[in-house]
Design an enzyme around this catalytic site. Structure first.
Site, PDB file in Angstrom:
ATOM      1  CB  ALA A  66      35.495 -11.135  45.590  1.00 16.39           C
ATOM      2  N   GLY A 109      36.107 -10.192  40.461  1.00 14.89           N
ATOM      3  CA  GLY A 109      35.114  -9.175  40.794  1.00 14.89           C
ATOM      4  C   GLY A 109      35.517  -7.785  40.314  1.00 14.89           C
ATOM      5  CD  GLU A 112      32.290 -11.136  38.460  1.00 15.20           C
ATOM      6  OE1 GLU A 112      33.026 -11.403  39.427  1.00 15.20           O
ATOM      7  OE2 GLU A 112      31.188 -11.656  38.296  1.00 15.20           O
ATOM      8  CD  GLU A 132      36.075 -14.702  39.100  1.00 13.13           C
ATOM      9  OE1 GLU A 132      36.760 -14.856  38.056  1.00 13.13           O
ATOM     10  OE2 GLU A 132      35.401 -13.685  39.314  1.00 13.13           O
TER      11      GLU A 132
END
Ligand code: CO8
Length: 258
Positions: A66, A109, A112, A132
């Site tokens: 992200a 992300g 993911e 993260e």
């Protein structure tokens, strides 16, 4: 076709290719990219001329997570209001097969996103990880849930709690990726695999994905019932008649995807 700024969309036969395209940020998933990717994927999902969707990045990065710069100063209330999660759920609900093709970094992300796809092809240069925890947060778009279902609790816990990066070979050993391919062969092998999937009967592809997804959500008995229902429903399709006729006539099937 819709114009996008952070992704590129191409059609090659029955395969649609979505290429993440924010090279300046190693394809970090900012809100614009998320919305464009979800818009493209859901439009292609509704298009009968497409049988499978490939999602890929650049040689250096599938996606480096992200967008940290976009999130850094946000409060909990602002993160809740921004609804970063609903669009990703929509992406994961795409009914057609989605193939992630990963070169370079698939972190946070980005990892993911790959895990939301049905098949993951990795170049031997690919690196996966959940950094993260080192940023003071945790995976937020399915990472903890999906990795655990693939590798089991202890291995998932190690990856999530340490942020350790793994290479393509380790990801393959752990069953995270479907296949590791030498970088020079990635394009050809992706094209072959994507076409092999996309040219199958579309109703059967959608039923197969629904049955596989069902296995993640239900116990064995309910899953068997779901599979039996999906199997049975295909007997009213033209493609089931064609597929079985072609077998009996010793020829290739000519599916009409109905
Ligand atoms: N966000 C924003 N910008 C990024 C990101 C990112 N995730 N990753 C890289 N960039 C930018 C860098 O800031 C740099 O930009 P600039 O030149 O303007 O400084 C550019 O991309 C190139 O990056 P580097 O210079 O760092 O390239 P290196 O080759 O030296 O390093 C790495 C590559 C190792 C991938 C490094 O960039 C890195 O560690 N990136 C961050 C990886 C990371 O921590 N990802 C997890 C983010 S958090 C997350 O994903 C949470 C998911 C849940 C989301 C829930 C909804 C929002």
């Amino acid at each position: 076709m819709t114009e996008y700024e952070t992704i590129r969309v191409e059609r090659r036969g029955r395969v649609a290719w979505i290429t993440l395209d924010r090279p300046e940020a190693l394809n970090a998933l900012n809100a614009q990219l998320m919305h464009e990717l979800v818009d493209a994927a859901t439009s292609l999902d509704a298009d009968d001329a497409i049988g499978a969707i490939v999602v890929t990045g650049s040689e250096k990065a599938f996606a480096a997570g992200a967008d940290i710069k976009e999130m850094a100063s946000k409060t909990t209330a602002e993160m809740r209001d921004a609804n970063h999660f609903g669009p990703w759920l929509e992406f994961a609900r795409v009914k057609k097969p989605v193939i992630a093709v990963v070169s370079g970094y698939a972190l946070g992300g980005g990892f993911e996103l790959a895990l939301m796809c049905d098949v993951i092809l990795a170049s031997d240069s690919a690196t996966f990880g959940f950094p993260e925890i080192g940023l003071g947060v945790i995976p937020g778009i399915g990472g903890t849930q999906r990795i655990l279902r693939i590798v089991g609790y202890p291995k998932a816990a190690e990856l999530v709690l340490t942020g350790r990066r793994i290479d393509a070979a380790e990801a393959e050993r752990q069953g995270i990726v479907s296949r590791v391919v030498p970088a020079a062969e990635l394009l050809t092998q992706t094209e072959e695999l994507a076409a092999a999937i996309a040219n199958k009967s579309l109703p059967a592809l959608v039923a197969a994905k629904a049955a596989l997804d069902g296995a993640l959500e239900t116990g064995l008995e309910a899953g068997l019932a779901l599979e039996a229902e999906q199997f049975t429903a295909l007997f009213d399709t033209a493609d089931q008649k064609e597929g079985m006729a072609a077998f009996r006539e010793k020829r290739e099937p000519d599916f009409t995807h109905r």
